[in-house]
Scaffold this active site. Structure first.
Site, PDB file in Angstrom:
ATOM      1  N   CYS A  10      -0.827  -4.996   1.080  1.00 60.34           N
ATOM      2  CA  CYS A  10       0.557  -4.579   0.827  1.00 60.34           C
ATOM      3  C   CYS A  10       1.430  -4.419   2.074  1.00 60.34           C
ATOM      4  O   CYS A  10       2.456  -5.071   2.215  1.00 60.34           O
ATOM      5  CB  CYS A  10       0.585  -3.280   0.030  1.00 60.34           C
ATOM      6  SG  CYS A  10      -0.106  -3.438  -1.628  1.00 60.34           S
ATOM      7  N   ASP A  13       4.586  -5.844  -6.745  1.00 52.85           N
ATOM      8  CA  ASP A  13       3.297  -5.578  -6.109  1.00 52.85           C
ATOM      9  C   ASP A  13       2.155  -6.267  -6.854  1.00 52.85           C
ATOM     10  O   ASP A  13       2.056  -6.169  -8.086  1.00 52.85           O
ATOM     11  CB  ASP A  13       3.064  -4.062  -6.115  1.00 52.85           C
ATOM     12  CG  ASP A  13       2.245  -3.575  -4.935  1.00 52.85           C
ATOM     13  OD1 ASP A  13       1.411  -4.341  -4.451  1.00 52.85           O
ATOM     14  OD2 ASP A  13       2.460  -2.431  -4.507  1.00 52.85           O
ATOM     15  N   ASP A  14       1.300  -6.958  -6.103  1.00 51.79           N
ATOM     16  CA  ASP A  14       0.076  -7.584  -6.641  1.00 51.79           C
ATOM     17  C   ASP A  14       0.364  -8.676  -7.675  1.00 51.79           C
ATOM     18  O   ASP A  14      -0.518  -9.002  -8.490  1.00 51.79           O
ATOM     19  CB  ASP A  14      -0.838  -6.528  -7.285  1.00 51.79           C
ATOM     20  CG  ASP A  14      -1.551  -5.655  -6.253  1.00 51.79           C
ATOM     21  OD1 ASP A  14      -1.174  -5.707  -5.077  1.00 51.79           O
ATOM     22  OD2 ASP A  14      -2.472  -4.915  -6.628  1.00 51.79           O
ATOM     23  N   HIS A  23       5.861  -0.452   2.539  1.00 45.68           N
ATOM     24  CA  HIS A  23       4.714   0.306   2.034  1.00 45.68           C
ATOM     25  C   HIS A  23       4.781   1.736   2.565  1.00 45.68           C
ATOM     26  O   HIS A  23       4.897   1.959   3.770  1.00 45.68           O
ATOM     27  CB  HIS A  23       3.417  -0.353   2.492  1.00 45.68           C
ATOM     28  CG  HIS A  23       2.177   0.340   2.019  1.00 45.68           C
ATOM     29  ND1 HIS A  23       1.604   0.075   0.792  1.00 45.68           N
ATOM     30  CD2 HIS A  23       1.396   1.293   2.601  1.00 45.68           C
ATOM     31  CE1 HIS A  23       0.530   0.823   0.643  1.00 45.68           C
ATOM     32  NE2 HIS A  23       0.379   1.577   1.727  1.00 45.68           N
ATOM     33  N   ASP A  35       4.114  -9.773  -3.447  1.00 47.05           N
ATOM     34  CA  ASP A  35       3.699  -9.525  -2.056  1.00 47.05           C
ATOM     35  C   ASP A  35       2.384 -10.203  -1.694  1.00 47.05           C
ATOM     36  O   ASP A  35       2.131 -10.503  -0.538  1.00 47.05           O
ATOM     37  CB  ASP A  35       3.686  -8.028  -1.726  1.00 47.05           C
ATOM     38  CG  ASP A  35       2.699  -7.202  -2.534  1.00 47.05           C
ATOM     39  OD1 ASP A  35       2.126  -7.709  -3.517  1.00 47.05           O
ATOM     40  OD2 ASP A  35       2.514  -6.012  -2.185  1.00 47.05           O
ATOM     41  N   HIS A  36       1.524 -10.439  -2.677  1.00 43.33           N
ATOM     42  CA  HIS A  36       0.288 -11.219  -2.486  1.00 43.33           C
ATOM     43  C   HIS A  36      -0.291 -11.469  -3.860  1.00 43.33           C
ATOM     44  O   HIS A  36       0.230 -10.984  -4.876  1.00 43.33           O
ATOM     45  CB  HIS A  36      -0.722 -10.496  -1.590  1.00 43.33           C
ATOM     46  CG  HIS A  36      -0.868  -9.041  -1.903  1.00 43.33           C
ATOM     47  ND1 HIS A  36      -1.431  -8.586  -3.061  1.00 43.33           N
ATOM     48  CD2 HIS A  36      -0.473  -7.944  -1.211  1.00 43.33           C
ATOM     49  CE1 HIS A  36      -1.396  -7.279  -3.081  1.00 43.33           C
ATOM     50  NE2 HIS A  36      -0.809  -6.850  -1.970  1.00 43.33           N
TER      51      HIS A  36
END
Length: 491
Positions: free
Chosen positions: A68, A29-30, A123, A329-330
């Site tokens: 997300c 994540d992130d 998510h 994810d980003h």
């Protein structure tokens, strides 16, 4: 006799299943490419770096929407948000695309895989329950927002972000206290969720190895880690790995000159944490440095957990027959443009790491500048596993990267597409040199759009919107964008 005939009929299927490669899909994540293997000299990520050394690093990989839930839908469906209408954190997959065939479902149906979810894969939160029907076994879930220090939660109270990520008191969020943006207690790895997710993934790998030996069942395990997502809660040892005075600080903290208001961002998710200012007050240099320190500490923490999983895969003798993918994810803004977290169409929010190790296909220590999207992983993994190309109720927007995995100079696309919805919908084309963003209400006339153009060869920090100065480039990139179907309405 009939039993024998049924067995003989099943033999080819069982043999094919036994020859299928396993899949280990690691989601973080992130996670932006603030990693040693991507050239970040401040990062302490030895385990992700050695995973990169086993296969191919994608240097120009992009998510399809920098938030997300939608980003994970694009991965699991192979479809852009603009194709499905799944733009929001609370977007209900099975209501909008009830017959969708997800990536793990495709592997179960066509390859006889046992599919499992550990940690944050889909998510869950903000009213969203994920998609447990995608997996062969009930998903193993753990916390996204987690604190061990009672001072971080005003004495153990339910904080705003904890409530959002556990679907509690969703109508009362503003009345709840803010949690701390960071903490660094002297604790063990397993005291936080990512340590427990690593331990559970290792158990799942052990059970998968036994099944493989007993009946040839291949596994598809998606392991989702939450750090470096806020809050930057990580054991003290990972904070101590970094000298905060040597970490990179933002160098351009303004919005791009000439950029439209719709593209701008201040506050947002970061303001849900103390001691971040809730209004328009500037961040102090000390707060900026602390937040950046926390991001790098969280990345080092998750790196250690990923290392444990890879070590267990090796110990079990599964490596040579397992496809390994690491995907962020980003991206994440760390003060550039004065922005923190994600939720924009700018480079730092959309560029992601993708690493693929495919034994017998990828060469060790290889890299490519092939422009790549999250949606490409579904068809890529299907082809690597000798499964049919994905089809389903959802459009498949991804392209297989297998030609690139075999030859880093091969090309399957010349741009990446992504979007972000705000007051209007921003759709973007990213080429190796440029990014065009078209902000327009779906269905509105083309001349109603507000445009952004950035040249990453001459202006990597996106200091100036060049749309009015380079009409020929704008025309060329808008022609590419026009080939995409008009976006579905934002729901």
């Amino acid at each position: 006799m009939q039993r024998l005939l049924r067995f003989l009929a099943l033999c080819p299927m069982l043999l094919a299943r036994a020859e299928r490669p396993n899949v280990l899909l690691i989601l973080v994540d992130d996670l932006k490419p603030a990693l040693g293997c991507y050239g970040d000299t401040a990062a302490k990520t030895p385990n992700i770096d050695r995973l990169a050394a086993r296969g191919m690093r994608f240097d120009l990989a992009y998510c399809n929407q920098a938030v997300c839930a939608p980003s994970r839908f694009t991965l699991m469906l192979g479809s852009h948000s603009t194709s499905t209408g799944l733009y929001g954190l609370g977007s209900p997959l099975r209501k909008l695309v009830p017959d969708a065939m997800t990536l793990p479902q495709h592997f179960a149906k066509h390859g006889g895989y046992r599919t499992e979810s550990v940690g944050k894969v889909f998510h869950v939160g903000h009213g969203n329950e994920g998609d447990p029907t995608s997996f062969s076994a009930p998903p193993f879930k753990d916390k996204v927002i987690e604190y061990l220090d009672s001072d971080s939660t005003e004495g153990g109270q339910l904080t705003r972000e904890e409530a959002l990520f556990t679907n509690q008191k969703l109508a009362q969020i503003k009345s709840l206290p803010r949690g701390a943006a960071f903490e660094s207690p002297d604790v063990k790895d397993n005291d936080y969720a990512d340590g427990r997710v690593a331990a559970e993934t290792m158990k799942r790998l052990q059970a998968a190895q036994r099944r493989r030996q007993q009946d040839g069942t291949p596994f598809f395990i998606a392991a989702g880690f939450v750090r470096p997502h806020l809050p930057f809660s990580a054991p003290k040892q990972y904070w101590d790995m970094h000298d905060p005075q040597k970490l990179p600080m933002p160098t351009f903290e303004e919005h791009p000159a000439g950029s439209p208001q719709v593209a701008h961002k201040r506050g947002g998710e970061i303001a849900a944490y103390k001691p971040v200012p809730e209004g328009d007050s500037a961040f102090s240099p000390e707060l900026k440095r602390k937040l950046i320190h926390g991001y790098y500490a969280g990345t080092s923490f998750v790196d250690a957990q990923i290392g444990k999983v890879i070590d267990e895969l090796d110990r079990l003798g599964l490596t040579e027959n397992t496809l390994i993918v690491l995907w962020g994810d980003h991206g994440f803004h760390l003060g550039d443009h004065g922005i923190w977290t994600k939720h924009t169409n700018y480079e730092q929010a959309n560029r992601i790491p993708i690493l693929i190790s495919a034994p017998g296909v990828t060469k060790p220590n290889s890299s490519t500048r092939q422009l790549t999207e999250s949606v490409d992983l579904f068809p890529t993994l299907a082809e690597l596993a000798n499964l049919p190309a994905p089809t389903g109720a959802q459009p498949i927007d991804g392209l297989s990267l297998v030609p690139v995995l075999k030859d880093p100079q091969a090309r399957v696309r010349d741009h990446a597409f992504h979007c972000f919805p705000k007051q209007t919908l921003g759709r973007a084309i990213r080429t190796e040199r440029y990014r065009l963003v078209e902000w327009k209400t779906p269905g509105a006339a083309p001349d109603s759009a507000e445009l952004e153009l950035y040249d990453y060869e001459r202006d990597p920090l996106e200091t100036k919107n060049l749309a009015s100065e380079q009409p020929d480039v704008v025309k060329q990139l808008r022609a590419i964008l026009a080939k995409y179907p008009e976006a579905k309405a934002i729901k």
